[in-house]
Design a protein around this motif. Structure first.
Motif, PDB file in Angstrom:
ATOM      1  N   THR A   1      -7.426   4.162  17.090  1.00 52.44           N
ATOM      2  CA  THR A   1      -7.825   4.807  15.834  1.00 52.44           C
ATOM      3  C   THR A   1      -9.308   5.161  15.870  1.00 52.44           C
ATOM      4  O   THR A   1      -9.719   6.256  15.467  1.00 52.44           O
ATOM      5  CB  THR A   1      -7.556   3.863  14.641  1.00 52.44           C
ATOM      6  N   ARG A   2     -10.080   4.227  16.369  1.00 52.20           N
ATOM      7  CA  ARG A   2     -11.520   4.467  16.468  1.00 52.20           C
ATOM      8  C   ARG A   2     -11.793   5.691  17.331  1.00 52.20           C
ATOM      9  O   ARG A   2     -12.610   6.536  17.001  1.00 52.20           O
ATOM     10  CB  ARG A   2     -12.186   3.217  17.053  1.00 52.20           C
TER      11      ARG A   2
ATOM     12  N   ILE B   1     -10.970   8.889  15.475  1.00 54.66           N
ATOM     13  CA  ILE B   1     -12.013   9.252  14.514  1.00 54.66           C
ATOM     14  C   ILE B   1     -13.219   9.848  15.241  1.00 54.66           C
ATOM     15  O   ILE B   1     -13.770  10.878  14.832  1.00 54.66           O
ATOM     16  CB  ILE B   1     -12.440   8.022  13.671  1.00 54.66           C
TER      17      ILE B   1
ATOM     18  N   ILE C   1     -13.625  14.784   8.507  1.00 59.08           N
ATOM     19  CA  ILE C   1     -13.434  14.069   9.780  1.00 59.08           C
ATOM     20  C   ILE C   1     -12.116  13.304   9.763  1.00 59.08           C
ATOM     21  O   ILE C   1     -11.333  13.368  10.713  1.00 59.08           O
ATOM     22  CB  ILE C   1     -14.624  13.107  10.048  1.00 59.08           C
ATOM     23  N   THR C   2     -11.843  12.588   8.662  1.00 58.23           N
ATOM     24  CA  THR C   2     -10.604  11.817   8.620  1.00 58.23           C
ATOM     25  C   THR C   2      -9.379  12.737   8.525  1.00 58.23           C
ATOM     26  O   THR C   2      -8.339  12.436   9.085  1.00 58.23           O
ATOM     27  CB  THR C   2     -10.603  10.806   7.447  1.00 58.23           C
TER      28      THR C   2
ATOM     29  N   ALA D   1      -8.717  13.778  11.922  1.00 66.83           N
ATOM     30  CA  ALA D   1      -8.181  12.652  12.709  1.00 66.83           C
ATOM     31  C   ALA D   1      -6.790  12.253  12.239  1.00 66.83           C
ATOM     32  O   ALA D   1      -6.083  11.512  12.934  1.00 66.83           O
ATOM     33  CB  ALA D   1      -9.123  11.455  12.609  1.00 66.83           C
TER      34      ALA D   1
ATOM     35  N   GLN E   1      -9.038   8.337   4.363  1.00 63.90           N
ATOM     36  CA  GLN E   1     -10.506   8.346   4.356  1.00 63.90           C
ATOM     37  C   GLN E   1     -11.078   6.924   4.438  1.00 63.90           C
ATOM     38  O   GLN E   1     -12.088   6.684   5.107  1.00 63.90           O
ATOM     39  CB  GLN E   1     -11.017   9.056   3.084  1.00 63.90           C
TER      40      GLN E   1
ATOM     41  N   THR F   1      -9.956   4.492   6.060  1.00 65.03           N
ATOM     42  CA  THR F   1      -9.868   3.968   7.430  1.00 65.03           C
ATOM     43  C   THR F   1     -11.182   4.158   8.185  1.00 65.03           C
ATOM     44  O   THR F   1     -11.546   3.346   9.035  1.00 65.03           O
ATOM     45  CB  THR F   1      -8.724   4.683   8.185  1.00 65.03           C
ATOM     46  N   PHE F   2     -11.868   5.253   7.856  1.00 69.47           N
ATOM     47  CA  PHE F   2     -13.151   5.528   8.517  1.00 69.47           C
ATOM     48  C   PHE F   2     -14.065   4.305   8.459  1.00 69.47           C
ATOM     49  O   PHE F   2     -14.681   3.920   9.451  1.00 69.47           O
ATOM     50  CB  PHE F   2     -13.830   6.732   7.833  1.00 69.47           C
TER      51      PHE F   2
ATOM     52  N   TYR G   1     -14.154   1.297  10.778  1.00 67.07           N
ATOM     53  CA  TYR G   1     -14.743   1.432  12.120  1.00 67.07           C
ATOM     54  C   TYR G   1     -16.215   1.834  12.114  1.00 67.07           C
ATOM     55  O   TYR G   1     -16.947   1.510  13.047  1.00 67.07           O
ATOM     56  CB  TYR G   1     -13.924   2.435  12.936  1.00 67.07           C
TER      57      TYR G   1
END
Lengths: 209, 209
Positions: A26-27, A30, A51-52, A55, A59, A61-62, A65
């Motif tokens: 996931t990282r 992103i 960005i999310t 990806a 949001q 989740t950003f 990380y």
């Protein structure tokens, strides 16, 4: 890589996959999305939401990380440095002929840049967004380059000359030719550009009889 | 210069000085202040208020001469180009020896950049603030450089070689060495940097017996 080094996140209690591997994927997603979005729109225009979206993650989740857009940006600059050093050392590692290593290093650089135009722009923009990351990026390159040139001169493989200024000059050639293609849209094939530049680097402008 | 070209402002009816001269002085004061403020703070941080404060004029005066911060920025990029072309052509004009012209052109460039670090940063930032001005700046330089190299090669003054790629490569050297001093704080005297770089440009890295 940073997360793996610090040992977090720990094992996932619910899923079968260890969270480290899933989290790392996931990282990376992103980071890849940030590369595209920031590289195309510029740091100020790019939003964490875009960005999310790129990806395909929520949001929130950003923030698992990265703490901020600034942090993901700095990580991209550092990553560009690591990737470039890797491809250049792959292309030139173990080459006995320093002049040939110059040629293959330049080719590897221009090839990488052509396939990562967004990363190239991000490093340029770092001068204004994250000056420390920008300086670290070029200082690390310059130091490796300087060392290689100093050793080659000492071994008699190239003419003697100040390795530090030479390193900056040669980095400048590579960077300008990368920019000529990425920013100015020049379409001369990389191999041709490499040959012309290498001829200049190796034999200079002076006419010999 | 732009105002003089369009013929405005017209003669001042009240003062003894023609408004063109006084207006031009004010315009130059604003440009000079913008160079300092934008160069130090960056385009986004710099406000029109801080520019007019630095220039010692009322904020409203700014809008007599420029419609926006963007416009003054673009004008600074264009001005840097004009000034640099001027000092380089002053330093190299009429030189019969192309290799010596390379040396003196590089010295003139690095000397100018050392005394205008803010303008240097502004041109770098133009890639993100005003891409058209940025590209025009480098294309104009590259075209002049290309032409000079092509003529020198044709006259047999330097080794033959693609003048276009060579122009970008040599511009890259100059730019990187300017940055090494302005951004990275290197303190090697300019004359020393010029000698080392010129040696590389003229004779290359190859050892000769």
């Amino acid at each position: 890589m940073k997360m793996a080094e610090t040992g977090t996140p720990a094992k996932d209690q619910t899923g079968r996959e260890p969270k480290t591997a899933r989290g790392e994927a996931t990282r990376r997603a992103i980071l890849g999305a940030a590369e595209k979005v920031i590289g195309r729109q510029g740091f100020n225009e790019a939003s964490i939401g875009s960005i999310t979206r790129e990806a395909g993650v929520a949001q929130g989740t950003f923030y698992i990380y990265f703490s901020s857009k600034d942090e993901v940006f700095s990580e991209l600059v550092a990553e560009m440095g690591r990737m470039l050093r890797h491809v250049i050392s792959e292309a030139t590692g173990g080459m006995a002929d320093r002049l040939e290593a110059e040629r293959e290093g330049l080719r590897a650089f221009l090839t990488f840049v052509a396939s990562h135009p967004e990363l190239y722009r991000i490093v340029q923009e770092a001068q204004f967004v994250d000056p420390d990351a920008y300086r670290a990026y070029f200082r690390t390159f310059a130091e490796g380059y300087r060392q290689g040139l100093a050793e080659a001169a000492e071994a008699g493989a190239i003419r003697p000359g100040d390795a530090d200024v030479r390193a900056w000059a040669l980095m400048g050639i590579a960077r300008a030719l990368g920019e000529y293609s990425v920013v100015f849209g020049d379409t001369t094939p990389i191999d041709e550009v490499v040959d012309i530049a290498h001829d200049l680097i190796v034999d200079g402008l002076r006419k010999r009889s």
